[in-house]
Design an enzyme around this catalytic site. Structure first.
Site, PDB file in Angstrom:
ATOM      1  CB  SER A  89      -0.978   0.091   1.046  1.00 23.79           C
ATOM      2  OG  SER A  89      -1.429   1.346   1.472  1.00 23.79           O
ATOM      3  CG  HIS A 125     -10.103 -23.255 -14.545  1.00 19.53           C
ATOM      4  ND1 HIS A 125     -10.084 -23.778 -15.640  1.00 19.53           N
ATOM      5  CD2 HIS A 125     -11.012 -22.020 -14.504  1.00 19.53           C
ATOM      6  CE1 HIS A 125     -10.842 -22.846 -16.707  1.00 19.53           C
ATOM      7  NE2 HIS A 125     -11.553 -22.204 -15.773  1.00 19.53           N
ATOM      8  NE  ARG A 171      -2.548 -10.740 -19.670  1.00 23.13           N
ATOM      9  CZ  ARG A 171      -2.960  -9.630 -20.131  1.00 23.13           C
ATOM     10  NH1 ARG A 171      -2.410  -9.228 -21.056  1.00 23.13           N
ATOM     11  NH2 ARG A 171      -4.081  -9.184 -19.772  1.00 23.13           N
TER      12      ARG A 171
END
Lengths: 306, 306, 306, 306
Positions: C122, C219, C228
């Site tokens: 963050s 999966h 990708r």
């Protein structure tokens, strides 16, 4: 009869009162709205609402300010390109809402497609109708000897008749018992407690009809249709998929056309399959033994090329 | 200026041509369609499409044949009941599609809400515009000393001015460099190779604007709004959530009312908090020390009761 | 250097202390645990945890009481059958958790795969490190003239050098400014307010590194890898996919083998493509003109058969 | 008897052979692995696998290189903070896989939680066992007169006995017919066609047992448990949720503790409820009439404060 006269009157009333909207409108979808397309003996599919059309797919793909349409031809080319290259997000920009009445065992298969919104008729709250799926004799078949989870040869007329007798008898008896258990008075009219509906429903077999509202985006609907409109799907769900295919073809004709070409009518070849194909195109004779495939794979590969 | 005159002309054209539909129509939503609601300095939210209205929530909850509406009052009661008892599926039966223009660092927070459909403007394919978010000086604040991930006191005018100088200077320079890298001719007009866009974009800072189509069902939208219209959300995303709240309040007023009462304006009490409350209602004085809560919890509990 | 000596010491400590478990264990996955596989100039992929192995896929497919394994050969056949027939749920029974360090512009592509769990570092709460992706000169290429969203010819050495100068200069300057804005003392040591981190981060370009924990079932991971690890994916995400392919091949070798054969190395043919193929196998000469395909489709079809 | 001696032997064998792993290990979870916790008359819940522990939640929340643990106390505080502030992603970093045997009507409720992975025993492929849920007489109750979808007063002994007679009789008869329809020889041993299993199953009522592998992340499991371990959930699913609560409490004690405090034992107050509460804490007498709430809301509000 899937729809009662009262229900038909409600449908007719809805179809009689068009309103104005600024949203994308698909004329092909409008003509289906609310109409109950019959499926099986008591089931139906009704288009309740839709969002978007072919142009909306292109509008999102182009992140346009306006309609996003350049020309119908141009749009169709873009849609085919998106489908071919697995760009799924533009198809997710269309959404459809259906009201479906279907046997419980079909609903149990259907619900495995999780990327959809569902509101099912509640048998905790309401009383189910006395409607059971009874297969047409032409659909009664033996367990397949090739495919472990499908159907093979048709039953003989005698065996068909015996099966239907069983199904009808058990449906009638279990529903009578269901009604008796929840009844708040006995056969002679004396008051009695009615068993809670959430319990009584457990006595009803899987061919009883249920109904739900089902909402899904076009990408996930295509995924559903590819699996369930397939020849290997169980007949009782395939007939629903076939009806939905017809609705979608009218709603978003360019997208459905691309889907039919690249998914429904297409095929996936494995690396092994491609290698065989390249040898075959060079004139080589390839057999299962020299293919590197198992018997099952080879049989399916032959099926694709036939 | 979030929208150019050309874009405004496209919007006006879309708003000028209503069509007929048999679908559920929300007059409150229609008036927002296509209009760009400005957010921050260059951003906007535009309603592109919607599916359903308050009655459609009830229709699905009742799995009705017709409109599903009994009366507006009756529907509102049902909607409040559904919201109070966490029945999420009827709210999923409404869907909304927005076109949003927003800084990349806001988009990165937003996208963490995964149950939605997104089509973002592609910086692999297209060239980004020279538009950067520059905070209003009133929004420039120091790191909070209480909440580790928020803002505290406002910056002094000098420090604000220095920050804005930096942001403006770096935005201008990085964009100039971006444009130079992808340019297919040099400053003197001689042809040169342009760096691939998928690479050049890496030089652009997170306050550049992007845009996307975002589609979500009402249940998941409420979840987004509860977190992002909250006082603890970062200001730059909260202003988007606030605009969307206004659109939703017009689109599905009963559902939004229930959401405002039970979620936005409500509060969750822990078991410890409930136990304290019960003691307090009996007249007992309860302090943090006797509450069983940590200091942070106690401070938040006090906030809820204040 | 993707990992500091301190971080390496933490990794070594974790790898030094095996514990006992009754769960399914994959030796191929164990050897990867915690190790940082370097990717690009500062990135990495680390396997943090996994659930299941090849046998667990079969165990779930058979809904077994015990291990579900009959024999390795039998299991491999079942896994290939499941992959070939699009049975996705057994593959969902395996899960993997990765720690990934990656440039922000790669993270923005990656996150579009929504069916996964993500915890990102963050920048509202923490300060980002001064680490930016600087492409290897061999990767600097011009916009493709064929594929509108890819790379074409390599840049000339002069142009490469100019691009790298820009990227390095802007990264250094924007990070210096970021550090200055959040600093709580000035260059001379006098205290000053530090701009809130949630604001300061907006000045950082998209080649800065971020990191996250990413958890996904097998999966959905295969779906990610098919898109990708594909030749059309942007190089900077493809190198991550390639590293993950290697980990998966060690973790679940049979499932990965089936994936490589049916998905990565396979191809989808359209109905039009199949029709052409059937004509070609009968010895007919088929050209783009007689194929019914567009030029783009025909080029891709030729690529599949080559 | 939920588990046969053969199945128990398989379970014992799995529990007898621990292996070494470098992954996070939860001793509390290990002791449950494979053991069948009985539920209802023939059902069970078995823990098959798990990923992560309390420390893994913190590790992901901190995006740590190492274990991410500072101290047990510190971790617990962080976990409570994350739960209180609706940070769901760190809890998604833990995953659990269960093998569950349950009546079909319970499975139909359960599956409505879509964010999970499921592999159900296939009645297209396999033959279902002759096992039906028969409620304990103490669970046989009339339809509630307050809550339209729940149970009220217990049935009289006579009515209970009649209901059980019906349920037992119909279960026996429908299963006999199921077995007869799929049988490949007649009662006299002559060969006959067996009806396809995918069809024959439609005759079986909803109290027959099915089983599945169910895998879910901890965040979504908590959501399931909050709804299904609630007093308003149907008893037959609540008993499963209760057993899972016990497993989770041993697996991730700090996370479960936070869940029990903030969700299971907590309550949501509406804006109206908060306003009433503030008046009550100031000593004002508030009644339903002056509360602005409906009768149902007021009754529930009173329940929260009692």
């Amino acid at each position: 009869m899937p729809v009662t006269p009262d229900q038909q009157a409600e449908i007719d009333a809805l179809r009689a009162s068009p309103r104005q909207t600024l949203r994308a409108v698909s004329d092909g979808a409008e003509k289906h709205l609310y109409t109950a397309h019959p499926v099986l003996d008591h089931g139906f599919v009704r288009l309740i609402d839709y969002m978007g059309d072919d142009a909306a797919i292109c509008q999102a793909a182009r992140v346009s300010y306006g309609k996003g349409t350049k020309s119908v031809q141009n749009d169709e080319g873009l849609i085919r390109y998106l489908m071919r290259h697995w760009h799924s997000t533009p198809f997710e920009m269309c959404e459809i809402k259906l009201h479906v009445k279907l046997p419980v065992f079909v609903a149990r298969q259907w619900i495995r497609h999780r990327t959809a919104n569902v509101n099912e008729y509640s048998a905790r709250y309401s009383i189910l109708d006395r409607e059971f799926y009874m297969p047409d004799p032409s659909q009664l078949a033996a367990q397949s000897t090739i495919n472990n989870q499908g159907r093979g040869a048709s039953l003989t007329p005698d065996e068909s008749a015996r099966v239907l007798d069983i199904l009808k008898g058990d449906a009638a008896q279990t529903y009578d018992h269901y009604a008796e258990m929840i009844a708040e008075e006995g056969p002679d009219g004396t008051p009695k407690q009615g068993l809670a509906r959430e319990l009584a429903r457990m006595n009803l077999p899987a061919n009883i009809y249920t109904q739900w509202y089902w909402k899904v985006d076009l990408h996930n609907l295509f995924h559903f249709l590819r699996l369930r409109a397939d020849a290997h799907a169980q007949y009782e769900i395939r007939v629903y998929a076939d009806v939905i295919c017809n609705i979608v073809a009218d709603w978003v004709p360019a997208a459905y056309g691309a889907f039919a070409d690249y998914r429904l009518g297409g095929a996936v070849l494995s690396a092994k399959g491609l290698a065989c194909l390249q040898r075959m195109l060079k004139g080589e004779e390839v057999t299962q033994e020299t293919s590197g495939m198992s018997k099952g794979e080879w049989r399916e590969f032959q099926g694709v090329l036939a």
